[in-house]
Design a protein around this motif. Structure first.
Motif, PDB file in Angstrom:
ATOM      1  N   THR A 172       1.108  -1.514  -0.451  1.00  0.00           N
ATOM      2  CA  THR A 172      -0.293  -0.016  -0.345  1.00  0.00           C
ATOM      3  C   THR A 172       0.380   1.319  -0.021  1.00  0.00           C
ATOM      4  O   THR A 172       1.665   1.164   0.414  1.00  0.00           O
ATOM      5  N   ALA A 189      -3.269   4.299   1.479  1.00  0.00           N
ATOM      6  CA  ALA A 189      -3.684   2.894   1.768  1.00  0.00           C
ATOM      7  C   ALA A 189      -3.673   2.279   0.574  1.00  0.00           C
ATOM      8  O   ALA A 189      -4.557   1.585   0.106  1.00  0.00           O
ATOM      9  N   GLN A 190      -3.234   2.783  -0.469  1.00  0.00           N
ATOM     10  CA  GLN A 190      -3.576   3.103  -1.809  1.00  0.00           C
ATOM     11  C   GLN A 190      -3.231   1.824  -2.227  1.00  0.00           C
ATOM     12  O   GLN A 190      -1.875   1.794  -1.949  1.00  0.00           O
ATOM     13  N   PRO A 191      -3.743   0.100  -2.957  1.00  0.00           N
ATOM     14  CA  PRO A 191      -2.896  -0.651  -3.115  1.00  0.00           C
ATOM     15  C   PRO A 191      -1.595  -0.615  -3.979  1.00  0.00           C
ATOM     16  O   PRO A 191      -2.269  -0.109  -5.251  1.00  0.00           O
ATOM     17  N   SER A 194       0.897   5.682   0.420  1.00  0.00           N
ATOM     18  CA  SER A 194       0.474   7.081   1.228  1.00  0.00           C
ATOM     19  C   SER A 194       0.875   8.270   0.963  1.00  0.00           C
ATOM     20  O   SER A 194       2.134   7.779   1.125  1.00  0.00           O
ATOM     21  N   GLY A 216      -4.719  -0.733  -9.653  1.00  0.00           N
ATOM     22  CA  GLY A 216      -4.442  -0.018  -8.164  1.00  0.00           C
ATOM     23  C   GLY A 216      -3.320   0.986  -8.692  1.00  0.00           C
ATOM     24  O   GLY A 216      -3.173   1.093 -10.182  1.00  0.00           O
TER      25      GLY A 216
END
Length: 140
Positions: free
Chosen positions: A20, A30-32, A22, A44
């Motif tokens: 993730t 917490a972007q994958p 950030s 993503g």
């Protein structure tokens, strides 16, 4: 000095692992990201699109400043940055960032072109990139 930060968390091996990303601003939280988002076009994020976003934004701001100095008014700038990740030896390298920008504004066309070239080499993200940077400029 201005400091900004972002964080990355990673778990597992390269192909099966997941991470993730950030950012301090919260724009990413917490972007994958993972092997599949980088190499297989799955949903993503990935490092190259983040570099592209940073380059497009930085260049546009630098261009705005250069246009202001050149006396160009009523400025509207739209920029896309395509960051190329190429195989190199036994790994990968970012080899190119291709900027495509459209500028609308009241002012001399030659001054706009000169401002765009100055922003291409002068923006802080261009300075940090160790790759070929191209510019396709349209004046609307």
């Amino acid at each position: 000095m201005i400091n900004k930060h972002a964080t990355a968390h990673w778990e597992g091996p390269i192909k099966e692992g997941k991470g993730t990303i950030s950012t301090q601003s919260g724009a990413l939280d917490a972007q994958p990201y993972g092997f599949n988002t980088r190499f297989e076009d799955k949903p993503g994020s990935n490092p190259e699109e983040l570099i592209g976003a940073a380059h497009a934004a930085c260049f546009s701001m630098a261009l705005s400043l250069e246009l202001e100095k050149a006396g160009v008014s009523d400025v509207v700038i739209d920029t896309k940055a395509v960051v190329s990740l190429d195989e190199e030896g036994d790994g990968f390298a970012v080899k190119k960032s291709a900027l495509t920008t459209t500028v609308q504004g009241k002012g001399d066309e030659a001054a706009i072109r000169k401002a765009a070239e100055g922003a291409k080499t002068g923006c802080p993200i261009s300075k940090v990139l160790n790759c070929d940077i191209t510019l396709d400029l349209t004046i609307a």
